[in-house]
Motif scaffolding. Structure first.
Motif, short mmCIF file in Angstrom:
data_model
loop_
_atom_site.label_atom_id
_atom_site.label_comp_id
_atom_site.label_asym_id
_atom_site.label_seq_id
_atom_site.Cartn_x
_atom_site.Cartn_y
_atom_site.Cartn_z
N TYR A 176 -1.71 -13.34 -22.31
CA TYR A 176 -1.54 -12.06 -21.62
C TYR A 176 -0.31 -11.32 -22.14
O TYR A 176 0.80 -11.82 -22.13
N GLU A 177 -0.53 -10.13 -22.67
CA GLU A 177 0.56 -9.27 -23.11
C GLU A 177 0.06 -7.82 -23.09
O GLU A 177 -0.90 -7.48 -23.77
N LEU A 178 0.69 -7.00 -22.29
CA LEU A 178 0.31 -5.61 -22.17
C LEU A 178 1.45 -4.70 -22.60
O LEU A 178 2.62 -5.01 -22.40
N LYS A 179 1.08 -3.57 -23.19
CA LYS A 179 2.08 -2.55 -23.47
C LYS A 179 2.59 -1.97 -22.16
O LYS A 179 3.76 -1.60 -22.04
N LEU A 180 1.71 -1.92 -21.17
CA LEU A 180 2.06 -1.40 -19.85
C LEU A 180 2.99 -2.38 -19.14
O LEU A 180 2.62 -3.52 -18.87
N LYS A 181 4.19 -1.94 -18.83
CA LYS A 181 5.20 -2.81 -18.23
C LYS A 181 5.51 -2.47 -16.77
O LYS A 181 6.08 -3.29 -16.06
N LYS A 182 5.13 -1.28 -16.35
CA LYS A 182 5.49 -0.86 -14.99
C LYS A 182 4.42 0.09 -14.46
O LYS A 182 4.00 1.02 -15.16
N VAL A 183 3.97 -0.17 -13.23
CA VAL A 183 2.98 0.69 -12.58
C VAL A 183 3.52 1.16 -11.24
O VAL A 183 3.90 0.33 -10.39
N TYR A 184 3.59 2.47 -11.08
CA TYR A 184 3.90 3.07 -9.78
C TYR A 184 2.57 3.55 -9.20
O TYR A 184 1.93 4.45 -9.74
N PHE A 185 2.18 2.92 -8.11
CA PHE A 185 0.88 3.24 -7.54
C PHE A 185 1.06 3.90 -6.17
O PHE A 185 1.77 3.39 -5.30
N PHE A 186 0.42 5.05 -6.00
CA PHE A 186 0.50 5.80 -4.74
C PHE A 186 -0.92 6.02 -4.22
O PHE A 186 -1.80 6.49 -4.94
N TRP A 187 -1.10 5.68 -2.96
CA TRP A 187 -2.40 5.88 -2.31
C TRP A 187 -2.18 6.66 -1.03
O TRP A 187 -1.45 6.21 -0.13
N ILE A 188 -2.79 7.85 -0.96
CA ILE A 188 -2.67 8.70 0.21
C ILE A 188 -3.96 8.59 1.00
O ILE A 188 -5.04 8.95 0.49
N CYS A 189 -3.87 8.09 2.24
CA CYS A 189 -5.06 7.83 3.05
C CYS A 189 -5.02 8.64 4.35
O CYS A 189 -3.95 8.83 4.93
N PRO A 190 -6.19 9.08 4.82
CA PRO A 190 -6.23 9.86 6.06
C PRO A 190 -6.25 9.01 7.33
O PRO A 190 -5.92 9.51 8.40
N ASP A 191 -6.67 7.73 7.25
CA ASP A 191 -6.75 6.92 8.46
C ASP A 191 -6.54 5.45 8.12
O ASP A 191 -6.58 5.04 6.95
N THR A 192 -6.31 4.64 9.14
CA THR A 192 -5.93 3.24 8.94
C THR A 192 -7.08 2.38 8.40
O THR A 192 -6.84 1.42 7.67
N ASN A 193 -8.32 2.72 8.72
CA ASN A 193 -9.45 1.90 8.26
C ASN A 193 -9.62 1.93 6.75
O ASN A 193 -10.20 1.03 6.16
N ALA A 194 -9.13 3.00 6.12
CA ALA A 194 -9.34 3.16 4.68
C ALA A 194 -8.60 2.12 3.86
O ALA A 194 -8.88 1.93 2.68
N PHE A 195 -7.64 1.40 4.47
CA PHE A 195 -6.85 0.43 3.70
C PHE A 195 -7.61 -0.87 3.43
O PHE A 195 -7.35 -1.55 2.45
N GLU A 196 -8.54 -1.21 4.31
CA GLU A 196 -9.01 -2.58 4.38
C GLU A 196 -9.70 -3.06 3.11
O GLU A 196 -9.50 -4.18 2.66
N TRP A 197 -10.55 -2.21 2.49
CA TRP A 197 -11.34 -2.69 1.36
C TRP A 197 -10.51 -2.85 0.09
O TRP A 197 -10.92 -3.54 -0.84
N PHE A 198 -9.32 -2.21 0.06
CA PHE A 198 -8.53 -2.21 -1.17
C PHE A 198 -7.29 -3.10 -1.07
O PHE A 198 -6.73 -3.51 -2.08
N SER A 199 -6.86 -3.42 0.15
CA SER A 199 -5.59 -4.14 0.33
C SER A 199 -5.65 -5.56 -0.23
O SER A 199 -4.62 -6.08 -0.69
N GLU A 200 -6.83 -6.20 -0.20
CA GLU A 200 -6.92 -7.56 -0.72
C GLU A 200 -6.60 -7.60 -2.21
O GLU A 200 -5.93 -8.52 -2.69
N LEU A 201 -7.08 -6.61 -2.94
CA LEU A 201 -6.80 -6.55 -4.38
C LEU A 201 -5.32 -6.36 -4.63
O LEU A 201 -4.73 -7.03 -5.49
N LEU A 202 -4.68 -5.47 -3.89
CA LEU A 202 -3.24 -5.25 -4.04
C LEU A 202 -2.46 -6.52 -3.72
O LEU A 202 -1.50 -6.89 -4.41
N ASP A 203 -2.88 -7.20 -2.66
CA ASP A 203 -2.17 -8.41 -2.22
C ASP A 203 -2.26 -9.51 -3.27
O ASP A 203 -1.26 -10.15 -3.62
#
Length: 581
Positions: free
Chosen positions: A443-470
């Motif tokens: 594993y070796e990537l040129k990409l060294k840093k990722v700033y990720f921003f997710w703007i959501c309208p409600d709390t339910n929208a987090f659930e399907w994506f949070s496992e991947l982030l975790d």
């Protein structure tokens, strides 16, 4: 104040080249018809209108040639792929390919403008031609150039100039003028061409496209009629040019029209020839490319797609996991999806959320309209269980994958990824791919840093994506790269008083009260100006790729911030990229 050239420089150059080509070609054709001796006599009758009309018509050919190319998705993907392997093709060049739909719309506006001027100019031309034929006889008065041209004999012999050859004295002037204008091939084909373009243009507004997609789809396919009319429009040769300039010298003969005669010297009758049709030379190539494009699309859409699994997520989001023979994807690509039981003509674009390393490809679809609601039902998402077997569900067809700006995320050392709502989907694929690659010992990537921003309208929208982030966060911590991913989730609305109290009580906990992630959720909207300033300070001298998928209003804000905080003199350089379908 930033350096706009980083994001706007090459785009401005391409725009200026296109405008320069239009202006240069317009001036060249205008000059030919306005000052060319072969068109002197037709100019004498029509005035300036003929030169303006022909110049606009020439530029209509140019832009009608170009407007098909940006919607050839396979052609765009081919050029993008060529740029990927060509070291001379910089990122800034590839980014222009992602503006294909914007360029398509710009060409449509140019065609509209040229059409308006072309039609108005020809209206005056036909008015002058009609008046010349109706009122221009020599009679008993002095012989003038105008009346001599009016009375040129022998239409079959080539000496006629005015295409209007019969009178409508029994009809009102306006109706007679219209009738004379539409009878020739150039007349009726021009009317049909203009009406078809107006219908296509007006039905392509965002409101029509989103609310009445089938209306947009059907009317936009009138482009077949549009190009058919272009091909026949110039065949009438209605604007004629003089062919015997050597025998009939206009410098001398225009002053002595009373001496003209069939075999007279030095002024025999001028001989005129029909104008040649040139439109086909401009559009035949793009038409052939587009036919090839549609053939490829049709062939791919006929390939069988296996629905592996349908997963129902909160906030009325469904995940379709699919397999297709020969399907190969890259992170950030998108596909077009059709569900024949719902509609045989509606294809909708969706970003792939799976990674190339997965043994399937997937999309996440939020239910927001009629088609997605019907798909929700067709996929059994209204059933009680969360995961459905796809054996008995509706059939789907897939066209793609196609490249987007997000493909370039791995080309930068630092990336800023911003997703709004379901616009997070392209970054799901990217983050999944990073997770898979990080599992490899090489594993070796040129990409060294990722700033990720997710703007959501409600709390339910987090659930399907949070496992991947975790999982990605935990894995990077284990590898000693805890600072690789800096993610920020913003909840803009959707919490009640009870949830607010619970959030407050758990403020000191190690994990977030809503997402369960280590980094805490932010409430409200991001202050982008401050965020870009911090990122610029943390990445001096680096090229930072900014990638966005979401609404137009937020895109404009991020684009302005990228320009404002970029610097070519030692500071960070922000390259703005937006998803376009």
């Amino acid at each position: 104040m930033g350096d706009r050239l980083i994001n706007e420089g090459l785009k401005t150059i391409f725009l200026l080249l296109w405008l320069g080509a239009n202006v240069g070609y317009w001036m060249r054709v205008f000059w030919t018809y306005e000052f060319g001796p072969q068109y002197f006599y037709i100019r004498h009758i029509t005035g300036l209108g003929v030169s303006i009309a022909k110049a606009c018509g020439a530029c209509l050919n140019l832009n009608s040639m170009l407007i098909l190319l940006p919607v050839c998705r396979n052609l765009i993907s081919f050029f993008r792929g060529s740029c990927e392997t060509n070291t001379l093709c910089r990122r800034s060049v590839r980014r222009q390919l992602d503006k294909n739909i914007t360029f398509h719309k710009t060409l449509a506006y140019m065609i509209l403008l040229l059409n308006i001027v072309h039609v108005i100019a020809h209206f005056f031309n036909f008015r002058n031609l009609y008046n010349h034929f109706r009122f221009g006889r020599c009679g008993d008065g002095p012989v003038t150039l105008s009346c001599t041209l009016r009375d040129l004999p022998d239409k079959e012999g080539g000496t006629w100039l005015n295409p209007i050859q019969f009178d409508n004295r029994g009809l009102p002037f306006g109706f007679g003028l219209i009738l004379q204008g539409v009878i020739p091939i150039a007349g009726w084909s021009g009317v049909v061409l203009t009406l078809v373009f107006i219908i296509m243009f007006s039905s392509a507004t965002e409101f029509i496209r989103r609310s009445y997609f089938e209306t947009f789809w059907i009317t936009h396919h009138l482009f077949i009629v549009y190009y058919g009319m272009i091909l026949v429009h110039g065949t009438g040769g209605i604007i004629r040019s003089q062919s015997n300039l050597a025998d009939h010298n206009i410098t001398l003969c225009k002053n002595i029209p009373d001496t003209w005669a069939p075999e007279a010297q030095p002024c025999p009758y001028p001989v005129f020839v029909d104008g040649s049709a040139a439109s086909w030379m401009w559009v035949i190539g793009p038409i052939a490319l587009y036919i090839l494009e549609r053939t490829i699309r049709f062939a791919r859409s006929c390939q069988k797609v296996q629905l592996v699994k349908v997963v129902k997520h909160p906030s009325k989001v469904i995940e379709l996991q699919m397999k297709k023979y020969g399907f190969k994807m890259l992170s950030g690509q998108y596909i077009f999806l059709k569900c024949p039981p719902i509609s045989h003509i509606q294809w909708h674009p969706f970003t792939l959320t799976s990674a190339p390393e997965d043994d399937f490809f997937s999309v996440h679809i939020r239910t927001v309209g009629d088609w997605t609601t019907d798909l929700w039902k067709a996929m059994g998402a209204d059933a009680k269980t969360n995961t459905e077997s796809a054996d008995d569900l509706a059939r789907v067809a897939v066209d793609g994958p196609f490249g987007t700006a997000s493909l370039d995320v791995f080309k930068y050392q630092t990336a800023v990824c911003v997703g709004a709502g379901i616009g997070v989907t392209p970054f799901a694929s990217i983050l999944r791919s990073i997770w898979h690659q990080s599992m490899s010992p090489d594993y070796e990537l040129k990409l060294k840093k990722v700033y990720f921003f997710w703007i959501c309208p409600d709390t339910n929208a987090f659930e399907w994506f949070s496992e991947l982030l975790d999982s990605l966060e935990n894995h990077m911590i284990e590898q000693g790269k805890a600072d690789f991913l800096n993610y920020n989730i913003y909840l803009t609305r959707g919490w009640n008083n009870k949830q607010a109290k619970n959030i407050y009580l758990q403020e000191e906990e190690e994990v977030d009260a809503i997402t369960g992630l280590r980094q805490k959720t932010n409430y409200g909207r991001p202050k982008w100006d401050d965020i870009f300033k911090v990122i610029a300070e943390e990445n001096p001298g680096k090229s930072v790729g900014v990638f966005f998928c979401g609404p137009k209003v937020l895109s404009q804000v991020l684009h302005k911030c990228s320009n404002k905080h970029s610097s070519i003199s030692g500071g960070a350089k922000f390259f703005y990229n937006k998803e376009n379908f």
